[in-house]
Structure formats: structure tokens, C-alpha cells
Design a protein around this motif. Structure first.
Motif, PDB file in Angstrom:
ATOM      1  N   GLY A 164      -4.806  -9.138  13.133  1.00 18.88           N
ATOM      2  CA  GLY A 164      -3.919  -8.053  12.608  1.00 18.88           C
ATOM      3  C   GLY A 164      -4.541  -7.211  11.386  1.00 18.88           C
ATOM      4  N   HIS A 165      -5.772  -7.555  11.274  1.00 20.51           N
ATOM      5  CA  HIS A 165      -6.275  -6.602  10.197  1.00 20.51           C
ATOM      6  C   HIS A 165      -6.369  -5.230  10.580  1.00 20.51           C
ATOM      7  N   VAL A 166      -6.308  -4.285   9.857  1.00 18.84           N
ATOM      8  CA  VAL A 166      -6.491  -2.870  10.026  1.00 18.84           C
ATOM      9  C   VAL A 166      -7.677  -2.295   8.842  1.00 18.84           C
ATOM     10  N   ALA A 167      -8.369  -1.324   9.053  1.00 19.00           N
ATOM     11  CA  ALA A 167      -9.447  -1.206   8.222  1.00 19.00           C
ATOM     12  C   ALA A 167     -10.168  -2.305   7.821  1.00 19.00           C
ATOM     13  N   SER A 168     -10.587  -2.380   6.404  1.00 19.22           N
ATOM     14  CA  SER A 168     -10.763  -3.722   5.863  1.00 19.22           C
ATOM     15  C   SER A 168      -9.878  -4.455   5.198  1.00 19.22           C
ATOM     16  N   LEU A 169      -8.622  -4.467   5.547  1.00 20.69           N
ATOM     17  CA  LEU A 169      -7.308  -4.819   4.659  1.00 20.69           C
ATOM     18  C   LEU A 169      -7.153  -6.071   5.813  1.00 20.69           C
ATOM     19  N   PHE A 170      -7.299  -7.527   5.197  1.00 25.35           N
ATOM     20  CA  PHE A 170      -7.145  -8.647   6.017  1.00 25.35           C
ATOM     21  C   PHE A 170      -6.022  -9.415   5.602  1.00 25.35           C
ATOM     22  N   PRO A 171      -5.470 -10.309   6.345  1.00 27.10           N
ATOM     23  CA  PRO A 171      -4.288 -10.845   6.168  1.00 27.10           C
ATOM     24  C   PRO A 171      -4.428 -11.777   4.787  1.00 27.10           C
ATOM     25  N   LEU A 172      -3.494 -11.697   3.891  1.00 25.93           N
ATOM     26  CA  LEU A 172      -3.190 -12.695   2.563  1.00 25.93           C
ATOM     27  C   LEU A 172      -4.338 -11.969   1.636  1.00 25.93           C
ATOM     28  N   HIS A 173      -5.023 -10.888   1.838  1.00 19.88           N
ATOM     29  CA  HIS A 173      -6.106 -10.820   0.761  1.00 19.88           C
ATOM     30  C   HIS A 173      -5.600  -9.734  -0.288  1.00 19.88           C
ATOM     31  N   ALA A 174      -5.792  -9.941  -1.546  1.00 20.85           N
ATOM     32  CA  ALA A 174      -5.563  -9.315  -2.717  1.00 20.85           C
ATOM     33  C   ALA A 174      -5.705  -7.707  -2.186  1.00 20.85           C
ATOM     34  N   ALA A 175      -6.414  -7.491  -1.632  1.00 16.55           N
ATOM     35  CA  ALA A 175      -6.559  -5.795  -1.491  1.00 16.55           C
ATOM     36  C   ALA A 175      -5.379  -5.297  -0.874  1.00 16.55           C
ATOM     37  N   LEU A 176      -4.615  -6.170  -0.092  1.00 18.48           N
ATOM     38  CA  LEU A 176      -3.235  -5.439   0.388  1.00 18.48           C
ATOM     39  C   LEU A 176      -2.275  -4.930  -0.769  1.00 18.48           C
ATOM     40  N   ASN A 177      -2.526  -5.879  -1.797  1.00 15.58           N
ATOM     41  CA  ASN A 177      -1.539  -5.447  -2.987  1.00 15.58           C
ATOM     42  C   ASN A 177      -2.084  -4.212  -3.916  1.00 15.58           C
ATOM     43  N   GLU A 178      -3.223  -3.565  -3.702  1.00 11.79           N
ATOM     44  CA  GLU A 178      -3.916  -2.487  -4.527  1.00 11.79           C
ATOM     45  C   GLU A 178      -2.922  -1.304  -4.176  1.00 11.79           C
ATOM     46  N   LYS A 179      -2.347  -0.866  -5.124  1.00 11.15           N
ATOM     47  CA  LYS A 179      -1.239   0.299  -5.398  1.00 11.15           C
ATOM     48  C   LYS A 179      -1.629   1.472  -6.076  1.00 11.15           C
ATOM     49  N   GLU A 180      -2.890   1.199  -6.973  1.00 10.29           N
ATOM     50  CA  GLU A 180      -3.207   2.139  -7.932  1.00 10.29           C
ATOM     51  C   GLU A 180      -4.437   3.227  -7.099  1.00 10.29           C
ATOM     52  N   GLU A 181      -5.320   2.234  -6.744  1.00 11.56           N
ATOM     53  CA  GLU A 181      -6.925   2.993  -6.120  1.00 11.56           C
ATOM     54  C   GLU A 181      -6.641   3.435  -4.980  1.00 11.56           C
ATOM     55  N   TRP A 182      -7.162   4.426  -4.425  1.00 13.28           N
ATOM     56  CA  TRP A 182      -7.076   4.968  -3.184  1.00 13.28           C
ATOM     57  C   TRP A 182      -8.020   4.097  -2.207  1.00 13.28           C
ATOM     58  N   VAL A 183      -9.191   4.023  -2.885  1.00 13.88           N
ATOM     59  CA  VAL A 183     -10.127   3.247  -2.001  1.00 13.88           C
ATOM     60  C   VAL A 183     -10.537   1.729  -3.000  1.00 13.88           C
ATOM     61  N   THR A 184     -10.504   0.831  -2.131  1.00 10.36           N
ATOM     62  CA  THR A 184     -11.021  -0.587  -2.748  1.00 10.36           C
ATOM     63  C   THR A 184     -12.149  -1.169  -2.000  1.00 10.36           C
ATOM     64  N   GLU A 204       6.987  -5.483  16.830  1.00 10.38           N
ATOM     65  CA  GLU A 204       8.539  -6.065  17.090  1.00 10.38           C
ATOM     66  C   GLU A 204       9.046  -6.881  15.895  1.00 10.38           C
ATOM     67  N   GLU A 205       8.048  -7.373  14.976  1.00 12.13           N
ATOM     68  CA  GLU A 205       8.527  -8.262  13.885  1.00 12.13           C
ATOM     69  C   GLU A 205       8.309  -7.527  12.529  1.00 12.13           C
ATOM     70  N   SER A 206       8.184  -6.114  12.778  1.00 16.81           N
ATOM     71  CA  SER A 206       7.747  -5.409  11.516  1.00 16.81           C
ATOM     72  C   SER A 206       8.761  -5.514  10.359  1.00 16.81           C
ATOM     73  N   SER A 207       9.794  -5.684  10.532  1.00 17.27           N
ATOM     74  CA  SER A 207      10.774  -5.577   9.328  1.00 17.27           C
ATOM     75  C   SER A 207      10.956  -6.869   8.580  1.00 17.27           C
ATOM     76  N   SER A 208      10.655  -8.035   9.378  1.00 13.21           N
ATOM     77  CA  SER A 208      10.998  -9.384   8.583  1.00 13.21           C
ATOM     78  C   SER A 208       9.697  -9.892   8.374  1.00 13.21           C
ATOM     79  N   ASN A 209       9.543 -10.515   7.123  1.00 14.77           N
ATOM     80  CA  ASN A 209       8.070 -11.582   6.836  1.00 14.77           C
ATOM     81  C   ASN A 209       6.901 -10.907   7.160  1.00 14.77           C
ATOM     82  N   CYS A 210       6.703  -9.869   6.592  1.00 12.73           N
ATOM     83  CA  CYS A 210       5.474  -9.080   6.830  1.00 12.73           C
ATOM     84  C   CYS A 210       4.255  -9.709   6.307  1.00 12.73           C
ATOM     85  N   THR A 211       3.336 -10.444   7.032  1.00 17.79           N
ATOM     86  CA  THR A 211       1.949 -10.930   6.590  1.00 17.79           C
ATOM     87  C   THR A 211       0.938 -10.312   6.909  1.00 17.79           C
ATOM     88  N   LEU A 212       0.944  -9.628   8.481  1.00 19.03           N
ATOM     89  CA  LEU A 212      -0.003  -8.984   9.016  1.00 19.03           C
ATOM     90  C   LEU A 212      -0.064  -7.460   8.485  1.00 19.03           C
TER      91      LEU A 212
END
Ligand SMILES: O=C1O[C@H](COP(=O)(O)O)[C@@H](O)[C@H](O)[C@H]1O
Length: 345
Positions: free
Chosen positions: A243-263, A307-315
Motif C-alpha cells: 500500500g505504499h505510494v511514492a516513498s511513503l511506507f505504512p506506519l512510517h513517520a514520514a506520513l505525518n510530515e505536514k510542514e515540508e514539501w519534500v522529506t 473500499e475502506e478509505s474512510s475507516s482506520n486509515c493505515t495504508l
């Protein structure tokens, strides 16, 4: 519907018209017939207009203020509304194809269409590529009619993610795109924005963001209306079976990056470990995002993401949800095999 323009016009109108009423004997009648909006007419009737000249001026000023505030309120609410009105019906499309060839043709048509539209509207087409199997799926763009009809000189090409390896390394997303597309079409070399692979992942990410900021300033890349993020005309993404896209992997901290455009990351679960990647705010600010996924190994991740995009987002793929843009999934029958029949019909 009362829109901002209507409110500002009404503000100007009330200021002008109520003052002219000071010399009119039919004040209330004039204003009520001039404003063709039942709710406002009621409001005005309830307001019991004063009859002296100064009273009317104060009233008109207050009414103007009220109208401007209404306009501002509408504007901010509208913007918030747009950010929240991301419904699967309005901005998500799932296209399922019987063969890879059919998928590749549809994808080439889609990219060529967006390129034409962006060039017409803005004079540029800012597109971000990914690596992996996606590149073979966009190979049709090198063939007729696209090689001749697409305005390649207007393309500005970026990477949604890149592995920090030399440009001639087999793991390089740049090399993959160059071999599979860019060396076969007349793009302008200075419009191809590859990363600096001679520095650390952290520095490469910083430099890449800096380049991006310059291009946003020049409006080669557009800017989002609701944040300061770049608004790419198109971001092309693949998806891994996890379920990773670009280089954003499941449960990785990079998913929480809100300030930077590129991490950057140093611990990719899929080799090579050092990578840079667009962050979710950038991906979700794009005008268009296409997720191109094929093969049965990814069917479960496709099902979860769609199909499960609104609940429990982990991917990570579940988190791709353009705020004001459009998301299109390009799937083959195998990757769509676990979708609900209504999606895959
Ligand atoms: O590592 C990566 O993987 C994903 C998915 O690749 P695929 O070969 O399974 O399609 C890719 O989209 C990303 O750009 C790449 O760096």
C-alpha cells in the motif's frame, strides 16, 4: 444562493440607493423591488428603516457592513466546504481495464488530455512521476499519435519520489523514466528536475524542495488555493503491495510530515533504503492524481485503499485524497479482482 460577488454588489447598492432615498417618498418600496431576493427583502422589512437623512445613512452603512461580512463568511465557509467536500462520488474515479494494453492507451489519452488542458490554461504542464511499474505503463506516450501531438516543450518533469543512488544506477527512478520515456520524446533537458544524488538524502530533499519553491514562485508550478503547497497539474503514483505510494511506507513517520514539501527516509523497507519523497500535503494539493496499479499481488491493498478509505486509515494509498483535485485509479482486472462488484462491473 447568496455568493460573495452578490454581497459586495449589494453592499455597494445599499450604500448608494439608501442615500438617494433621502429625497424619495417611496423609500421602502424602491429598495424592496430593487433587491430581488425574498430572504433579504424580509430582513429589510423587519429592520424598520428610519426616516431621517442621518438615520438612513447609518442604516445603509450598517447594511453594507452586514453584506460584506456575509460575503466574507460565505467565502471562508466555501473554502472549508471545498476542503471537506471530498466525496468518493465527486472526485474519485476507478477505471478498470481488461488488458494492460487497454490500460496503457487510456492512461496515455488521460495524460495527453491533461497536458493539453494545462498548456492551454497556464502555458505549462507540471507533472510528477514515480518509479516502478508505472513507467512501463506510460510508455505509449513515446508512440504515435502522442509523440507528435503532445506539446513536450511545455512539460516540466519532477519526481514524486526518488532513490538516492547515482543517476545511472538501475534503482534510479530518473534512469527508469529517462530510458522508458524522456530520452524518446522532445522534452527540454532543463525542464527535467532530477535530484542531487551526490549528497545525503536529507540534503537532497532540502535542495529539491528549494528548487520546487522557486518554480512555484515563478508559477511554473501552480499553487494551492487553500495552502501554500505546490499544485501539480498531475502526480502519477504507483502502489506497492504493502500500500505504499511514492516513498511513503505504512506506519512510517514520514506520513505525518505536514510542514515540508519534500522529506527523506533512511530506512525504506523496500531497497534501496535512502530516498526522498513528496509529502502527503503536496500529493493531496495536486489538481490531478493518478494511481496506476496492476497485478493480483496488489488486489488486497487496492480493495483496502478504495473500499475502506474512510475507516482506520493505515495504508498510505488510503491517505491519497486530493483536497480540491481529482483522483483516478487505473487498474487491470487482476488488481481490481477483490473490489466489490459495483466498483469492478
Ligand atoms: O519503490 C517504489 O515502489 C513504488 C511501487 O512500485 P511498483 O514497481 O510496485 O509499481 C513506486 O511507485 C515508487 O515510485 C518506487 O520508488
Amino acid at each position: 444562493m447568496i455568493g460573495p460577488t452578490f454581497c459586495i454588489k449589494l453592499a455597494a447598492f445599499t450604500q448608494m440607493d439608501l442615500q438617494s432615498f433621502t429625497h424619495s417618498s417611496e423609500k421602502n418600496t424602491t429598495i424592496f423591488t430593487s433587491i430581488d431576493h425574498p430572504t433579504l427583502q424580509e430582513v429589510l422589512r423587519d429592520w424598520d428603516l428610519p426616516s431621517t437623512e442621518s438615520g438612513i445613512f447609518c442604516h445603509s452603512f450598517a447594511l453594507s457592513l452586514f453584506c460584506v461580512c456575509l460575503g466574507i463568511l460565505f467565502e471562508s465557509h466555501h473554502c472549508k466546504d471545498m476542503a471537506n467536500s471530498v466525496s468518493p462520488i465527486s472526485n474519485k474515479e476507478v477505471r478498470i481495464h481488461d488488458s494492460l494494453d487497454e490500460l496503457a492507451t487510456d492512461l496515455a489519452d488521460y495524460i495527453a488530455g491533461l497536458s493539453e488542458m494545462s498548456v492551454k490554461e497556464r502555458g505549462f504542464f507540471a507533472i510528477a512521476l514515480s518509479g516502478g511499474s508505472l513507467i512501463s505503463m506510460i510508455g505509449k506516450l513515446c508512440e504515435a499519435p502522442y509523440n507528435k501531438t503532445v506539446d513536450w516543450a511545455k512539460w516540466h518533469i519532477f519526481w514524486a519520489d526518488e532513490r538516492v543512488v547515482a543517476k545511472n544506477h538501475s534503482d534510479s527512478n530518473y534512469k527508469l523514466a529517462k530510458d522508458g520515456l524522456l530520452s524518446k520524446v522532445p522534452v527540454i533537458p532543463s525542464h527535467v528536475y532530477s535530484i542531487n544524488d551526490n549528497v545525503s538524502a536529507e540534503k537532497a530533499a532540502k535542495e529539491y524542495e528549494f528548487i520546487l519553491r522557486q518554480l512555484v514562485k515563478m508559477r511554473t508550478v501552480s499553487v494551492s488555493e487553500c495552502s501554500d503547497c505546490p499544485k501539480f497539474d498531475l502526480i502519477l503514483l504507483g502502489m506497492g503491495h504493502d500500500g505504499h505510494v511514492a516513498s511513503l511506507f505504512p506506519l512510517h513517520a514520514a506520513l505525518n510530515e505536514k510542514e515540508e514539501w519534500v522529506t527523506f527516509i533512511y530506512d525504506s523497507p523496500k531497497p534501496p533504503p535512502e530516498r526522498i519523497t513528496f509529502t502527503l500535503p503536496v500529493i493531496n494539493s495536486a489538481s490531478n492524481v493518478a494511481l496506476v496499479v496492476t497485478g493480483s499481488a496488489k488486489a488486497e491493498a487496492v480493495r483496502l485503499a478504495i473500499e475502506e478509505s474512510s475507516s482506520n486509515c493505515t495504508l498510505p494509498a488510503q491517505m491519497v485524497w486530493p483536497t480540491n483535485g481529482k483522483l483516478v485509479w487505473f487498474l487491470d482486472r487482476s488488481s481490481a479482482s477483490k473490489l466489490d462488484a459495483s466498483q469492478s462491473a
